[in-house]
Design a protein around this motif. Structure first.
Motif, PDB file in Angstrom:
ATOM      1  N   GLU A   1       0.793  -1.235   0.000  1.00 46.87           N
ATOM      2  CA  GLU A   1       0.000   0.000   0.000  1.00 46.87           C
ATOM      3  C   GLU A   1       0.821   1.279   0.000  1.00 46.87           C
ATOM      4  N   SER A   2       2.077   1.224   0.431  1.00 45.55           N
ATOM      5  CA  SER A   2       2.892   2.427   0.512  1.00 45.55           C
ATOM      6  C   SER A   2       4.284   2.146  -0.031  1.00 45.55           C
ATOM      7  N   TYR A   3       4.660   2.867  -1.088  1.00 49.19           N
ATOM      8  CA  TYR A   3       5.977   2.670  -1.680  1.00 49.19           C
ATOM      9  C   TYR A   3       7.085   2.962  -0.682  1.00 49.19           C
ATOM     10  N   GLY A   4       6.939   4.047   0.078  1.00 49.64           N
ATOM     11  CA  GLY A   4       7.979   4.452   1.014  1.00 49.64           C
ATOM     12  C   GLY A   4       8.173   3.484   2.161  1.00 49.64           C
ATOM     13  N   THR A   5       7.081   3.052   2.780  1.00 48.48           N
ATOM     14  CA  THR A   5       7.228   2.096   3.883  1.00 48.48           C
ATOM     15  C   THR A   5       7.699   0.749   3.349  1.00 48.48           C
TER      16      THR A   5
ATOM     17  N   ALA B   1       9.832   0.384   0.944  1.00 50.67           N
ATOM     18  CA  ALA B   1      11.279   0.549   0.792  1.00 50.67           C
ATOM     19  C   ALA B   1      11.979   0.417   2.145  1.00 50.67           C
ATOM     20  N   ALA B   2      11.466   1.084   3.171  1.00 50.08           N
ATOM     21  CA  ALA B   2      12.078   1.012   4.494  1.00 50.08           C
ATOM     22  C   ALA B   2      12.109  -0.421   5.009  1.00 50.08           C
ATOM     23  N   GLU B   3      10.990  -1.120   4.864  1.00 50.45           N
ATOM     24  CA  GLU B   3      10.909  -2.518   5.312  1.00 50.45           C
ATOM     25  C   GLU B   3      11.860  -3.409   4.519  1.00 50.45           C
ATOM     26  N   ALA B   4      11.852  -3.274   3.210  1.00 48.30           N
ATOM     27  CA  ALA B   4      12.673  -4.130   2.347  1.00 48.30           C
ATOM     28  C   ALA B   4      14.166  -3.911   2.580  1.00 48.30           C
ATOM     29  N   LEU B   5      14.539  -2.662   2.883  1.00 50.33           N
ATOM     30  CA  LEU B   5      15.953  -2.341   3.063  1.00 50.33           C
ATOM     31  C   LEU B   5      16.388  -2.430   4.523  1.00 50.33           C
ATOM     32  N   GLY B   6      15.415  -2.592   5.421  1.00 49.68           N
ATOM     33  CA  GLY B   6      15.738  -2.707   6.838  1.00 49.68           C
ATOM     34  C   GLY B   6      16.301  -1.438   7.446  1.00 49.68           C
ATOM     35  N   VAL B   7      15.757  -0.293   7.025  1.00 46.17           N
ATOM     36  CA  VAL B   7      16.228   0.988   7.563  1.00 46.17           C
ATOM     37  C   VAL B   7      15.104   1.697   8.319  1.00 46.17           C
ATOM     38  N   GLU B   8      15.499   2.586   9.203  1.00 46.34           N
ATOM     39  CA  GLU B   8      14.545   3.366   9.982  1.00 46.34           C
ATOM     40  C   GLU B   8      13.658   4.171   9.022  1.00 46.34           C
ATOM     41  N   PRO B   9      12.326   4.009   9.115  1.00 47.49           N
ATOM     42  CA  PRO B   9      11.432   4.694   8.175  1.00 47.49           C
ATOM     43  C   PRO B   9      11.597   6.218   8.147  1.00 47.49           C
ATOM     44  N   ALA B  10      11.995   6.824   9.245  1.00 41.94           N
ATOM     45  CA  ALA B  10      12.162   8.284   9.270  1.00 41.94           C
ATOM     46  C   ALA B  10      13.291   8.746   8.353  1.00 41.94           C
ATOM     47  N   ARG B  11      14.179   7.833   7.966  1.00 40.73           N
ATOM     48  CA  ARG B  11      15.295   8.166   7.057  1.00 40.73           C
ATOM     49  C   ARG B  11      14.900   8.034   5.588  1.00 40.73           C
ATOM     50  N   VAL B  12      13.733   7.462   5.331  1.00 40.00           N
ATOM     51  CA  VAL B  12      13.277   7.270   3.955  1.00 40.00           C
ATOM     52  C   VAL B  12      12.294   8.392   3.618  1.00 40.00           C
TER      53      VAL B  12
ATOM     54  N   VAL C   1       8.603   9.146   5.053  1.00 38.83           N
ATOM     55  CA  VAL C   1       7.477   8.255   4.783  1.00 38.83           C
ATOM     56  C   VAL C   1       6.646   8.006   6.034  1.00 38.83           C
ATOM     57  N   THR C   2       7.164   8.385   7.190  1.00 33.95           N
ATOM     58  CA  THR C   2       6.444   8.190   8.450  1.00 33.95           C
ATOM     59  C   THR C   2       5.345   9.213   8.660  1.00 33.95           C
ATOM     60  N   GLY C   3       5.284  10.231   7.815  1.00 37.94           N
ATOM     61  CA  GLY C   3       4.288  11.283   7.989  1.00 37.94           C
ATOM     62  C   GLY C   3       3.634  11.657   6.677  1.00 37.94           C
ATOM     63  N   GLN C   4       3.016  12.821   6.700  1.00 38.98           N
ATOM     64  CA  GLN C   4       2.336  13.333   5.520  1.00 38.98           C
ATOM     65  C   GLN C   4       2.873  14.709   5.182  1.00 38.98           C
ATOM     66  N   LEU C   5       2.547  15.166   3.999  1.00 39.04           N
ATOM     67  CA  LEU C   5       2.913  16.502   3.557  1.00 39.04           C
ATOM     68  C   LEU C   5       1.889  17.492   4.081  1.00 39.04           C
ATOM     69  N   ASP C   6       2.356  18.505   4.790  1.00 37.00           N
ATOM     70  CA  ASP C   6       1.494  19.584   5.268  1.00 37.00           C
ATOM     71  C   ASP C   6       1.397  20.602   4.130  1.00 37.00           C
ATOM     72  N   LEU C   7       0.267  20.603   3.446  1.00 47.00           N
ATOM     73  CA  LEU C   7       0.112  21.444   2.259  1.00 47.00           C
ATOM     74  C   LEU C   7       0.189  22.934   2.574  1.00 47.00           C
ATOM     75  N   LYS C   8      -0.342  23.348   3.732  1.00 48.04           N
ATOM     76  CA  LYS C   8      -0.245  24.772   4.112  1.00 48.04           C
ATOM     77  C   LYS C   8       1.211  25.176   4.319  1.00 48.04           C
TER      78      LYS C   8
ATOM     79  N   GLY D   1      11.284   0.309  -6.542  1.00 46.81           N
ATOM     80  CA  GLY D   1      12.279  -0.697  -6.187  1.00 46.81           C
ATOM     81  C   GLY D   1      13.713  -0.216  -6.235  1.00 46.81           C
ATOM     82  N   LEU D   2      13.920   1.075  -6.449  1.00 50.56           N
ATOM     83  CA  LEU D   2      15.272   1.640  -6.483  1.00 50.56           C
ATOM     84  C   LEU D   2      15.325   2.847  -5.549  1.00 50.56           C
ATOM     85  N   GLU D   3      16.160   2.749  -4.531  1.00 48.13           N
ATOM     86  CA  GLU D   3      16.340   3.848  -3.578  1.00 48.13           C
ATOM     87  C   GLU D   3      17.782   4.334  -3.627  1.00 48.13           C
ATOM     88  N   LEU D   4      17.958   5.621  -3.443  1.00 48.56           N
ATOM     89  CA  LEU D   4      19.281   6.237  -3.375  1.00 48.56           C
ATOM     90  C   LEU D   4      19.550   6.610  -1.931  1.00 48.56           C
TER      91      LEU D   4
END
Length: 158
Positions: A31-35, A37-48, A67-74, A135-138
């Motif tokens: 459901e979430s590309y960012g999470t 990536a964090a899970e697949a790479l085994g890294v802290e989600p706040a760094r993705v 990826v742990t949060g949302q974009l604040d549009l304001k 599937g590709l993270e930098l």
């Protein structure tokens, strides 16, 4: 790395920016590309960081947030010098960046859009962002990400 080249990786190579490529098998059911990536790479989600395209007063603008949060549009609108922001149409985002949803990188975009990166980026020695395809993270230093995108850094995460 055959088949892994994207405009983002080409930019990093051209600028001789120190970075690491990380690949994983993308699951279309996730459901979430960012999470994912964090899970697949085994890294802290706040760094993705995820790359989102918004429309700020009629001008496409990129927001990069953990990826742990949302974009604040304001907050994005204020940081970009605008009054109102809304998420951009998916088709417009893909046309402007040259990337598909779930693979939009803040680097190497077809059209050079203004970029605002959440200030939490400075909390880490290295961060992860999309490499330009699912599937590709930098992994690179926050200062390099900021410089290469000519980003404004502001608290835009919610």
């Amino acid at each position: 790395m055959a088949g892994k080249g994207t405009p983002a990786t080409a930019l990093l190579a051209k600028r001789k920016t120190v970075h690491e490529l990380h690949t994983y098998d993308h699951d279309p059911k996730h459901e979430s590309y960012g999470t994912e990536a964090a899970e697949a790479l085994g890294v802290e989600p706040a760094r993705v960081f995820k790359t989102l395209v918004a429309d700020v007063d009629g001008k496409l603008t990129v927001g990069v947030v953990p990826v742990t949060g949302q974009l604040d549009l304001k907050a994005l609108a204020a940081a970009a010098g605008g009054k109102r922001a809304r998420m951009a149409d998916a088709g417009a985002a893909q046309r402007a960046t040259g990337y598909v949803l779930g693979g939009i990188s803040p680097l190497g975009q077809r059209s050079r859009l203004p970029v605002v990166i959440d200030s939490s980026v400075r909390d880490f020695q290295t961060v992860f962002c999309s490499g330009g395809r699912r599937g590709l993270e930098l992994e690179l230093a926050p200062a390099d990400l900021i410089e290469l995108t000519s980003a404004t850094v502001a608290p835009i995460g919610a």
